[in-house]
Write an enzyme that holds these catalytic residues in place. Structure first.
Site, PDB file in Angstrom:
ATOM      1  N   GLU A  44      47.652  33.361  42.175  1.00 34.57           N
ATOM      2  CA  GLU A  44      48.772  32.829  41.408  1.00 34.57           C
ATOM      3  C   GLU A  44      49.305  33.840  40.396  1.00 34.57           C
ATOM      4  O   GLU A  44      50.394  33.661  39.844  1.00 34.57           O
ATOM      5  CB  GLU A  44      48.371  31.563  40.639  1.00 34.57           C
ATOM      6  CG  GLU A  44      47.589  30.542  41.434  1.00 34.57           C
ATOM      7  CD  GLU A  44      46.088  30.694  41.258  1.00 34.57           C
ATOM      8  OE1 GLU A  44      45.501  29.953  40.449  1.00 34.57           O
ATOM      9  OE2 GLU A  44      45.515  31.590  41.913  1.00 34.57           O
ATOM     10  N   ARG A  45      48.550  34.916  40.136  1.00 35.39           N
ATOM     11  CA  ARG A  45      48.963  35.867  39.108  1.00 35.39           C
ATOM     12  C   ARG A  45      50.068  36.804  39.569  1.00 35.39           C
ATOM     13  O   ARG A  45      50.890  37.241  38.758  1.00 35.39           O
ATOM     14  CB  ARG A  45      47.746  36.691  38.646  1.00 35.39           C
ATOM     15  CG  ARG A  45      46.663  35.850  38.004  1.00 35.39           C
ATOM     16  CD  ARG A  45      45.494  36.725  37.583  1.00 35.39           C
ATOM     17  NE  ARG A  45      44.368  35.950  37.092  1.00 35.39           N
ATOM     18  CZ  ARG A  45      43.214  36.470  36.703  1.00 35.39           C
ATOM     19  NH1 ARG A  45      43.034  37.780  36.760  1.00 35.39           N
ATOM     20  NH2 ARG A  45      42.240  35.702  36.270  1.00 35.39           N
ATOM     21  N   SER A  90      35.438  37.040  43.286  1.00 38.45           N
ATOM     22  CA  SER A  90      34.165  37.267  42.607  1.00 38.45           C
ATOM     23  C   SER A  90      33.008  36.752  43.460  1.00 38.45           C
ATOM     24  O   SER A  90      33.181  35.883  44.328  1.00 38.45           O
ATOM     25  CB  SER A  90      34.157  36.569  41.250  1.00 38.45           C
ATOM     26  OG  SER A  90      34.139  35.158  41.418  1.00 38.45           O
ATOM     27  N   CYS A 111      37.762  46.506  43.536  1.00 39.60           N
ATOM     28  CA  CYS A 111      36.371  46.269  43.925  1.00 39.60           C
ATOM     29  C   CYS A 111      35.711  47.558  44.403  1.00 39.60           C
ATOM     30  O   CYS A 111      34.490  47.624  44.512  1.00 39.60           O
ATOM     31  CB  CYS A 111      36.278  45.184  44.987  1.00 39.60           C
ATOM     32  SG  CYS A 111      36.960  45.658  46.587  1.00 39.60           S
ATOM     33  N   GLU A 158      29.928  42.911  36.851  1.00 41.97           N
ATOM     34  CA  GLU A 158      31.174  43.616  37.132  1.00 41.97           C
ATOM     35  C   GLU A 158      32.147  43.421  35.980  1.00 41.97           C
ATOM     36  O   GLU A 158      32.480  42.290  35.613  1.00 41.97           O
ATOM     37  CB  GLU A 158      31.792  43.085  38.432  1.00 41.97           C
ATOM     38  CG  GLU A 158      33.047  43.802  38.865  1.00 41.97           C
ATOM     39  CD  GLU A 158      33.595  43.263  40.173  1.00 41.97           C
ATOM     40  OE1 GLU A 158      34.112  44.068  40.964  1.00 41.97           O
ATOM     41  OE2 GLU A 158      33.511  42.044  40.404  1.00 41.97           O
TER      42      GLU A 158
END
Length: 502
Positions: free
Chosen positions: A177-178, A227, A282, A384
């Site tokens: 959604e970002r 994640s 990542c 992370e």
């Protein structure tokens, strides 16, 4: 008037009816630039129904014709490269050059998918028994889905829907959604390239839509990147509902620096690998492991001026090395990890907090951070961070350096910097990590191999793209056939034992 980002269902824009929205920010200014529609379950059902209707005819289309659509989609991507890159940067915040790279790495998988007629060929054995032939074929699953993260809004969707659609499936994409605009634009270009309406649908949503995708009986497979905690739950829920699932999780990639490494080249590589795209990859390299104190001191001395020379700027600045992080909440999260490292006793050599860019004081900017004397027991090392933070973890010898990435909870990528071929070969053979670079800081495999980590970096048996992608989005059907020479003649004796070919 606020711009709305809508769903793309059945080959057209669909205005959401749920009444729920998410804000899409400009990370450079910190201001809301658009609203993204959040789907209802009815809208998801409509997307799946469209995909299912389109898929039957698409799967029946011969692979060569599907490949032609992929070729045309590739051409359109190249023609719209600058438009897509600027759109991507405006919502994500990465610099334009990095956005072009995002698109290009996805395009390379589309190029791979153009070879789908060859990739779908099965096996054939003539004369496996008396008058018996055996052959296999790879067939599409039906309707499949992908749930993608914010950090690569072009590349990762294409990693998923490129092979899936080429194999004959219908696809439901649930992007972040970002930064949702580029995935919608990709779907529009896919239809323009000649794919049937409904074969690629984009449905925006939150965790409720993800859960509905994982439970929906029509969806046969789900690919996810995010994640590790969420990846594990996605894998478990999807498997519980009988789906094939590949769920890629987090990472804490290490760079091992042996005493004989080319230190100038290593530092140059670390700048891009640790701080490029503000560390929101990542496959970023946030941990560097110099072997021996003398190596550590030489490395640190060269890192400091290199870090000072980095330019943080707005995403449209051609001279900027990286731009803002994606959101205010993520900036706060990164700053929290920096403070955690300080509280745990790591040496904060360069503090990236408190940085403001003139004229963009409300933007989500962080300058580079460097820690030294980080230890494996620290939370800031174990988890992370996903930001422009580089940690030095000193190792006394090769075995200690090898153990660090091998024993970490994540096993996505690792790199070793050395001139010693024997040491590099031993390291690559023994390290417990899925992707290894030898003097390559970001070892993302080319499109005709495949991408995937070990341990908590990847859940599922098959990796992204490459031949594993084709295997993931198809299932094998094996046919054993016999054509008797004397049709209508004598019937052979009945047999009540399992047939053999002897």
């Amino acid at each position: 008037m606020m711009r709305d980002i809508n769903h793309f269902i059945g080959g057209r824009t669909v205005v959401g009816a749920s009444g729920r929205f998410g804000n899409v920010f400009d990370p450079n200014t910190g201001e809301v630039q658009a609203r993204v529609q959040l789907a209802s379950l009815d809208e998801l059902d409509a997307a799946i129904a469209n995909a299912a209707e389109a898929q039957n005819g698409w799967a029946a289309t011969n692979p060569q014709r599907r490949a032609r659509v992929m070729f045309e989609f590739k051409r359109l991507l190249e023609a719209h490269m600058e438009e897509l890159a600027h759109l991507l940067s405006s919502e994500h915040g990465k610099v334009i050059a990095d956005s072009r790279g995002d698109i290009m790495r996805g395009l390379e998988v589309i190029e791979f998918a153009c070879g789908i007629p060859h990739l779908l060929k099965g096996e054939h054995s003539q004369g496996a028994g008396p008058g018996i032939d055996v052959y296999s074929a790879r067939q599409a699953l039906g309707v499949v889905a992908g749930v993608t993260p914010f950090n690569f809004p072009a590349m990762i969707p294409m990693w998923m829907f490129g092979p899936a659609i080429a194999c004959g499936n219908g696809f439901i994409l649930k992007p972040s959604e970002r930064d949702p605009s580029v995935p919608v634009r990709l779907a529009e270009l896919m239809i323009e390239a000649g794919a049937p309406p409904g074969i690629l649908n984009v449905v925006h949503g939150d965790k409720d839509i993800v859960e509905a995708i994982l439970k929906h009986p029509t969806i046969k497979a789900v690919s996810f990147v995010g994640s590790s905690d969420i990846a594990q739950s996605v894998y478990a829920l999807g498997a519980l509902h009988g789906k094939r699932v590949q769920a890629m999780g987090g990472a804490k990639n290490h760079g091992i620096v042996l005493p004989d490494a080319d230190m100038d080249q290593t530092v140059a590589d670390l700048m891009g690998a640790a701080y490029g795209s503000a560390g929101e990859r990542c496959m970023a390299l946030p941990v560097v492991v110099p072997v021996g104190e003398e190596t550590a001191e030489r490395l640190r001395d060269k890192l400091l001026p290199a870090i000072e020379a980095l330019l943080v700027g707005v995403s449209t600045d051609p001279d900027a090395h990286y731009g803002p992080v994606v959101s205010a909440a993520h900036k706060t999260r990164i700053e929290g990890y920096i403070q955690t490292g300080v509280d745990e006793g790591a040496e904060l050599v360069v503090d990236g907090r408190g940085f403001e860019l003139q004229g963009y004081e409300k933007g989500f900017f962080l300058s580079p951070t460097l820690f030294d004397h980080v230890t494996p027991q620290m939370k800031a090392y174990q988890e992370e961070i996903f930001g422009p933070v580089l940690q030095i973890v000193r190792a006394a010898n090769f075995e200690e350096a090898l153990a660090l990435p091998s024993q970490h909870q994540y096993g996505n990528g690792v790199a070793i910097f050395t001139r010693n071929g024997d040491a590099a070969r031993e390291f690559a053979d023994r390290v417990e990590v899925g992707m290894v670079g030898i003097n390559v800081p970001i070892p993302v495999p080319v499109a005709y191999h495949s991408f995937g980590g070990w341990k908590r970096s990847g859940f599922g048996d098959l990796n992204q793209y490459g031949l594993d992608g084709v295997r993931f989005y198809t299932r094998t059907k094996t046919v054993t056939q016999r054509w008797p020479r004397n049709i209508g003649g004598a019937v052979s004796d009945q047999s009540f034992v399992i047939p053999t070919m002897r």
